[in-house]
Write a protein that holds these residues in place. Structure first.
Motif, PDB file in Angstrom:
ATOM      1  N   ALA A   1       0.837  -1.246  -0.051  1.00 14.04           N
ATOM      2  CA  ALA A   1      -0.002  -0.066   0.009  1.00 14.04           C
ATOM      3  C   ALA A   1       0.942   1.436   0.012  1.00 14.04           C
ATOM      4  CB  ALA A   1      -0.868   0.027   1.186  1.00 14.04           C
ATOM      5  N   LEU A   2       1.865   1.272   0.802  1.00 16.39           N
ATOM      6  CA  LEU A   2       2.853   2.355   0.842  1.00 16.39           C
ATOM      7  C   LEU A   2       3.448   2.401  -0.633  1.00 16.39           C
ATOM      8  CD1 LEU A   2       4.687   1.718   4.287  1.00 16.39           C
ATOM      9  CD2 LEU A   2       3.466   4.031   3.506  1.00 16.39           C
ATOM     10  N   ASN A   3       3.924   1.471  -1.121  1.00 18.64           N
ATOM     11  CA  ASN A   3       4.643   1.518  -2.562  1.00 18.64           C
ATOM     12  C   ASN A   3       3.501   2.282  -3.544  1.00 18.64           C
ATOM     13  OD1 ASN A   3       6.938   0.692  -4.284  1.00 18.64           O
ATOM     14  ND2 ASN A   3       5.373   0.038  -5.393  1.00 18.64           N
ATOM     15  N   ASN A   4       2.128   1.655  -3.672  1.00 17.68           N
ATOM     16  CA  ASN A   4       1.286   2.043  -4.229  1.00 17.68           C
ATOM     17  C   ASN A   4       1.009   3.591  -4.035  1.00 17.68           C
ATOM     18  OD1 ASN A   4       1.449  -0.395  -5.603  1.00 17.68           O
ATOM     19  ND2 ASN A   4      -0.404  -1.052  -4.902  1.00 17.68           N
ATOM     20  N   LYS A   5       0.974   3.935  -2.923  1.00 16.21           N
ATOM     21  CA  LYS A   5       0.807   5.377  -2.524  1.00 16.21           C
ATOM     22  C   LYS A   5       1.855   6.332  -3.110  1.00 16.21           C
ATOM     23  CE  LYS A   5       0.387   8.333   1.624  1.00 16.21           C
ATOM     24  NZ  LYS A   5       1.627   8.692   1.758  1.00 16.21           N
ATOM     25  N   GLY A   6       3.041   5.594  -3.139  1.00 21.41           N
ATOM     26  CA  GLY A   6       4.101   6.430  -3.788  1.00 21.41           C
ATOM     27  C   GLY A   6       3.755   6.668  -5.050  1.00 21.41           C
TER      28      GLY A   6
END
Length: 228
Positions: free
Chosen positions: A143-148
């Motif tokens: 989720a953090l990566n996709n948010k980035g």
């Protein structure tokens, strides 16, 4: 007869675990010919059909599952993804919302809706949902990566870097080293900030650490670099 049905389904799952999805579908078909409403058979066939690009057929199986189990959030969420991949976005949104209403404390539901919002152009809405998912599960590296990725699209370079750095830290990824590997096998896999190149990459990106656990088992090895 029930023993034979379970045998076919077990064989189908084994084929799929070895990336032989067409063979898996054949086994699921045999089981479902005898018991058309078999839950495991329908769900696994829908997943396998999605994997080989037969999205309309997968959609039919997912729809049937939601009719049989109208309050099953996972089936509804999978159906929403299939609807979106078939360009039925209005109906997809209805089902993403319904899955979230059924499981309002599940961060995966927010990541799912974020995925959809990103794909349909609501980038600020996607960030908001990813932030909610990360707030509920701070160790959700995907989720953090996709948010980035979404932040990068909007030109929010500082925020994107922070998201990628947090994601990298969680999976033990050092972008300065060659062929980095996660520190531990139980960490979420790292999805690099590149545009998905096929429908499987698109589907894969929606599933977060907790929500994807069962699907990852079903498609053993595919998340760790094996090609289509």
């Amino acid at each position: 007869m029930s023993e034979m049905i379970e045998k076919w389904i077990k064989e189908g799952v084994k084929h799929c675990e070895n990336a032989k999805f067409e063979e898996g579908v054949k086994c699921f078909n045999k089981a479902l010919e005898k018991e058309p409403n078999h839950t495991t058979g329908l769900h696994n066939r829908a997943r396998a059909l999605s994997r080989i690009g037969q999205l309309e057929a997968a959609l039919a199986d997912f729809e049937k599952l939601t009719q049989l189990f109208p309050t099953h959030a996972s089936f509804i969420g999978d159906y929403a993804v299939a609807l979106h991949l078939n360009d039925k976005n209005e109906l997809a949104l209805v089902h993403f919302e319904k899955a979230l209403q059924l499981e309002p404390t599940n961060p995966y539901r927010y990541s799912s809706r974020a995925f959809f919002k990103d794909r349909t152009g609501d980038l600020e809405g996607a960030i908001s949902d990813y932030e909610k998912a990360v707030e509920m599960d701070p160790e959700d590296a995907i989720a953090l990566n996709n948010k980035g990725l979404v932040e990068e699209k909007l030109g929010y370079k500082d925020q994107a870097k922070q998201s990628f750095d947090r994601s990298n830290s969680l999976v033990g990824y050092d972008p300065t080293k060659t062929n980095p590997l996660p520190k531990t096998e139980n960490k979420a896999p790292k999805f690099t900030p590149t545009k998905p190149t096929n429908r499987w990459e698109v589907m894969k990106s929606v599933f977060t650490k907790d929500g994807f656990k069962d699907f990852a088992k079903f498609t053993k090895g595919l998340l760790n670099g094996k090609k289509d």
